[in-house]
Design a protein around this motif. Structure first.
Motif, PDB file in Angstrom:
ATOM      1  N   GLY A 200      11.082  -4.915  10.033  1.00  0.00           N
ATOM      2  CA  GLY A 200      10.279  -5.061   8.832  1.00  0.00           C
ATOM      3  C   GLY A 200       8.946  -4.368   9.009  1.00  0.00           C
ATOM      4  N   ARG A 202       5.182  -3.707   6.914  1.00  0.00           N
ATOM      5  CA  ARG A 202       4.407  -4.205   5.770  1.00  0.00           C
ATOM      6  C   ARG A 202       2.956  -3.746   5.862  1.00  0.00           C
ATOM      7  NH1 ARG A 202       8.051  -7.773   7.496  1.00  0.00           N
ATOM      8  NH2 ARG A 202       6.709  -8.341   9.261  1.00  0.00           N
ATOM      9  N   ARG A 204      -1.023  -4.587   3.804  1.00  0.00           N
ATOM     10  CA  ARG A 204      -1.811  -5.340   2.823  1.00  0.00           C
ATOM     11  C   ARG A 204      -3.192  -4.711   2.725  1.00  0.00           C
ATOM     12  NH1 ARG A 204       1.004  -9.308   5.583  1.00  0.00           N
ATOM     13  NH2 ARG A 204      -0.636  -9.414   7.158  1.00  0.00           N
ATOM     14  N   ALA A 209      -0.419  -7.727  -0.926  1.00  0.00           N
ATOM     15  CA  ALA A 209       0.724  -6.966  -0.436  1.00  0.00           C
ATOM     16  C   ALA A 209       0.787  -5.590  -1.086  1.00  0.00           C
ATOM     17  CB  ALA A 209       2.013  -7.726  -0.714  1.00  0.00           C
ATOM     18  N   GLN A 211       2.924  -2.516   0.900  1.00  0.00           N
ATOM     19  CA  GLN A 211       4.220  -2.041   1.362  1.00  0.00           C
ATOM     20  C   GLN A 211       5.009  -3.195   1.971  1.00  0.00           C
ATOM     21  OE1 GLN A 211       2.000   1.100   3.630  1.00  0.00           O
ATOM     22  NE2 GLN A 211       3.755   2.370   3.036  1.00  0.00           N
ATOM     23  N   ASP A 212       6.298  -3.186   1.739  1.00  0.00           N
ATOM     24  CA  ASP A 212       7.174  -4.223   2.302  1.00  0.00           C
ATOM     25  C   ASP A 212       8.584  -3.651   2.346  1.00  0.00           C
ATOM     26  OD1 ASP A 212       8.451  -6.464   3.193  1.00  0.00           O
ATOM     27  OD2 ASP A 212       7.791  -7.779   1.564  1.00  0.00           O
ATOM     28  N   SER A 213       8.980  -3.171   3.511  1.00  0.00           N
ATOM     29  CA  SER A 213      10.260  -2.475   3.628  1.00  0.00           C
ATOM     30  C   SER A 213      10.844  -2.741   5.001  1.00  0.00           C
ATOM     31  CB  SER A 213      10.049  -0.968   3.399  1.00  0.00           C
ATOM     32  OG  SER A 213      11.288  -0.291   3.326  1.00  0.00           O
TER      33      SER A 213
END
Length: 281
Positions: A200, A202, A204, A209, A211-213
């Protein structure tokens, strides 16, 4: 196990972190740099730790965290390596890796400030998995050979001034990515088992938030990238490969660009977290 460099800029102490304790690597390594990797430094560090020859580093928790790899010969970067990021950038997914460079002089520690250049209006963040090369690689036969030349993994923030990167005639990708402090790296290099295909990733900004991939969404996986790069150049110990960023950057138009006072946080599963405050140059 992790490799770190702790202390003030230019006077960092090489360190090894294992089982929650931080050890001084000075008895077996002058620094964590290309010579360290080329001379089998990882194996020597592991042996010294196993044999109890390393002392805990006094006050380690209070020391500045420096760039975990000193003086890399090359900082290679891959553009648009997540399909969703290519789309938010207005591009089709690339058919082969897009290569550009960051100058090693832009690298700073994971918690150091990001300093905007004068007149900056489009500074952007990019959370990335970074590969540390451990052995020389020339024209690897296949991607299956890549793991043998990889020393470990860390976190990078490919800070980018888009007005310089994209707003100049012909496009100047590297020019927009090499300003001093535009390469936060670390906090450490993970040298234990890491599966780069399922992490994962991410980011912030000011606690919100962005990016979150997951790294499995890369268009070109880590092993392919290392193999591909080795076809066109000699990869040397200590070289760094930024493997691309997922969607969720300011270039998308969904978020404002960075301004002085902003706080960037980036994390990758198993590799830790970065935090930078943005300041004006």
């Amino acid at each position: 196990m992790e490799l770190l460099r702790l202390g003030p800029p230019g006077a960092e102490t090489p360190a090894l972190r294992a089982a929650g304790k931080t050890y001084d690597l000075s008895p077996v390594a002058g620094d964590i740099d290309p010579d360290f990797f080329a001379a089998g430094g990882i194996g020597k560090a592991r042996d010294a730790h196993r044999e109890g020859r390393l002392r805990e580093l006094s006050g380690a928790a209070d020391l500045r965290v420096g760039v975990p790899v000193a003086r890399p010969g090359a900082v290679l970067c891959i553009g648009q390596n997540y399909a969703a990021h290519a789309a938010e950038s207005g591009s089709e997914p690339p058919r082969e890796p897009i290569l550009f460079f960051k100058h090693p002089s832009c690298l700073v520690g994971a918690y150091d400030d990001v300093v905007l250049p004068p007149g900056s209006v489009q500074a952007d963040w990019e959370a990335e998995l970074v590969v540390v090369i451990g052995r020389q690689a020339d024209r690897l036969a296949s991607p299956a050979d890549a793991p043998a030349v990889i020393a470990g993994y860390t976190i990078g923030n490919d800070v980018s001034e888009r007005a310089w990167q994209l707003g100049k005639d012909g496009g100047q990708w590297s020019q927009g990515k090499c300003f001093p402090t535009f390469g936060p790296l670390g906090p450490s290099v993970a040298i234990g088992p890491v599966d780069p295909t399922g992490l994962g990733i991410r980011s912030r900004i000011n606690g919100e938030a962005r990016q979150d991939s997951v790294t499995k969404d890369m268009i070109f996986a880590v092993d392919h990238l290392v193999w591909y790069l080795s076809q066109a150049m000699t990869l040397r110990p200590g070289d760094l490969v930024f493997t691309g960023t997922p969607e969720g950057v300011a270039l998308s138009g969904r978020f404002p660009y960075l301004r002085a006072g902003d706080v960037i946080e980036i994390e990758i599963d198993g590799l830790g977290r970065q935090r930078q405050r943005v300041t004006a140059g």
